[in-house]
Enzyme design. Sequence first.
Site, PDB file in Angstrom:
ATOM      1  N   HIS A 157      31.666  -6.386  41.531  1.00 35.40           N
ATOM      2  CA  HIS A 157      32.068  -7.748  41.185  1.00 35.40           C
ATOM      3  C   HIS A 157      31.027  -8.377  40.266  1.00 35.40           C
ATOM      4  CE1 HIS A 157      34.408  -7.703  45.161  1.00 35.40           C
ATOM      5  NE2 HIS A 157      35.295  -7.814  44.197  1.00 35.40           N
ATOM      6  N   ASP A 203      42.533 -14.320  46.899  1.00 33.87           N
ATOM      7  CA  ASP A 203      41.630 -13.183  46.774  1.00 33.87           C
ATOM      8  C   ASP A 203      40.476 -13.266  47.780  1.00 33.87           C
ATOM      9  OD1 ASP A 203      40.815 -10.804  45.529  1.00 33.87           O
ATOM     10  OD2 ASP A 203      39.540 -11.858  44.095  1.00 33.87           O
ATOM     11  N   ASN A 238      42.078  -6.041  38.930  1.00 33.52           N
ATOM     12  CA  ASN A 238      41.505  -7.385  38.939  1.00 33.52           C
ATOM     13  C   ASN A 238      40.575  -7.636  37.754  1.00 33.52           C
ATOM     14  OD1 ASN A 238      42.770  -7.365  41.424  1.00 33.52           O
ATOM     15  ND2 ASN A 238      41.009  -8.154  42.548  1.00 33.52           N
ATOM     16  N   HIS A 248      38.957  -3.594  42.086  1.00 31.65           N
ATOM     17  CA  HIS A 248      38.233  -4.862  41.981  1.00 31.65           C
ATOM     18  C   HIS A 248      37.073  -4.674  41.016  1.00 31.65           C
ATOM     19  CE1 HIS A 248      39.805  -7.401  45.434  1.00 31.65           C
ATOM     20  NE2 HIS A 248      40.535  -6.302  45.473  1.00 31.65           N
ATOM     21  N   GLY A 249      36.546  -5.790  40.522  1.00 23.84           N
ATOM     22  CA  GLY A 249      35.439  -5.686  39.572  1.00 23.84           C
ATOM     23  C   GLY A 249      35.869  -5.078  38.257  1.00 23.84           C
TER      24      GLY A 249
END
Length: 288
Positions: free
Chosen positions: A179, A81, A229, A207-208
């Site tokens: 994130h 990642d 994610n 993401h996050g």
Amino acid sequence: MYKTLKEVTQTATELNMTVGAFNTHNLEMLPEMIRAAKEMGAPIIIQTSIDTAKYIGYKVMVAVAKEIAEDEMVDVCLHLDHARDFDEIKAAIDAGYSSVMYDGSHLPFKENIAKTKAVVEYAHAHGASVEGELGTIGGTEEGISVAEDDKVYTKPEDAVEFVKHTGVDALAIAIGTNHGQFKSKTEVNIPLLKEIHAVVDIPLVVHGGTGVKEEDYPELINHGIRKFNVGTELLVNWTKTAKESFSETEVNKSLRHNVIPANMKVKEIVKHKIGLFMNSDSPLSMKK
């Protein structure tokens, strides 16, 4: 079975679901994460940062992930990642990682394209998949920080050009997530996601994910999110559980008695998330 990102997201596309991509920070978490996927009947993506990969060892990580995938008969993708260093990406691919992410989101558009394309060429030649990123995601992860004012949303027209010129297998997009966000939830830009999904015909990535409201999952999945994610939620709950166990234990008691409850908490979360990611209640889901 040991799979690439392209393979597991293709399955997700066919079934209108998303594949959970879960960050492990040590080897202890790993077996129960994969067993959670087995019990749910779903594939799983195991992610490591570069620092975690170095801590465990690239080859050790690959060997363990492969062995558990084969032993448990689960489709497992091992993914590096947020990598920005080509040497580290090469090390992961050469060790057997089945997927890598090149994060060029901080670079000018054309430089991001050029460097991502180089990673794609190397990875594809060695049987690995590549995730790219366009736009910037807020928050902090493994030392990489993006301030709220510096966040840049993904532009649909840029996404088209990026995918065309890089050949990436999946695209991480910036639609408002952060994130490291676990004390609050964000408002994701669903209209922007719909615009991007309408013009980009490859799997999209969130993401996050810890900061995303669970009630938003179906809309995200129904509009192209095929990799989701989740990292911070696992880390926070593993650590909380371990702290409770260690605070109460005798110093001469085996460490496993303190670590196992933390691993099982991670398993519980992974199963819950996978259940939602399978998107079975969506009217757009395939019916068996």
